[in-house]
Write a protein that holds these residues in place. Sequence first.
Motif, PDB file in Angstrom:
ATOM      1  N   GLN A  83       5.577   5.539  -0.124  1.00 10.97           N
ATOM      2  CA  GLN A  83       4.395   6.391  -0.083  1.00 10.97           C
ATOM      3  C   GLN A  83       4.517   7.507  -1.113  1.00 10.97           C
ATOM      4  O   GLN A  83       5.612   7.817  -1.584  1.00 10.97           O
TER       5      GLN A  83
ATOM      6  N   SER B 152       0.827  -1.196   0.000  1.00  7.77           N
ATOM      7  CA  SER B 152       0.000   0.000   0.000  1.00  7.77           C
ATOM      8  C   SER B 152       0.868   1.256   0.000  1.00  7.77           C
ATOM      9  O   SER B 152       1.854   1.338   0.740  1.00  7.77           O
TER      10      SER B 152
ATOM     11  N   ASP C 153       0.146   3.341   3.715  1.00  3.77           N
ATOM     12  CA  ASP C 153       0.723   3.107   5.045  1.00  3.77           C
ATOM     13  C   ASP C 153       1.924   2.169   5.016  1.00  3.77           C
ATOM     14  O   ASP C 153       2.343   1.672   6.050  1.00  3.77           O
TER      15      ASP C 153
END
Length: 197
Positions: free
Chosen positions: A149, A142, A145
Amino acid sequence: MILSPAFYERDTITVAKDLLGCLLVHRDGAGTTIGWIVEDEAYLRDDQAAHSFRGETARNRTMFGPAGRAYVYRIYGLHTCVNVVTGPEGAGEAVLIRALEPVAGIDRMRERRGTDDPLALASGPGKLTQALGITMDLDGTSLLDGPLQVWSPESLPGRRPEGSPGEIVRTTRVGITKAADLPLRFYLNGNRYVSRR
């Protein structure tokens, strides 16, 4: 400052444009490396150049969603590339990050890349993954998180990447033979860190 899931769930071309000027951030055991996204390419449903064109496989499964995940793969058995998955789940669309303007962790990037030339640190998809230490084990993680990022442009107040603010050049993609005429490559006008003009 981390981009929301809704950012990635939009039209892929819109996401590709809006990613320019955002920050790609990788945190690992060696520290944090950050670069402005200054060049990228969109890969769409029904796009012969997209890995998803022939359907879902073990290799491209991440590309089919959900949006907001990293799709990481290796080309020519040598270079690792990082994409952000976009659009509705099942669409098989993504944006390839092609170039970064280094912001933080630059000494670490120099060590990993074996060069002191700031323009050569992350001016290509294989170069930027090497500079930031992005490896295949980040595929499917992801971007909300995980250790990799994407942050909004406002994350570094008072700072912006080089070039004309908001002025985006749209042209054909690089290094492909299929659908090579589609204008799905985007970069910040006047930025010296793009892979090519």
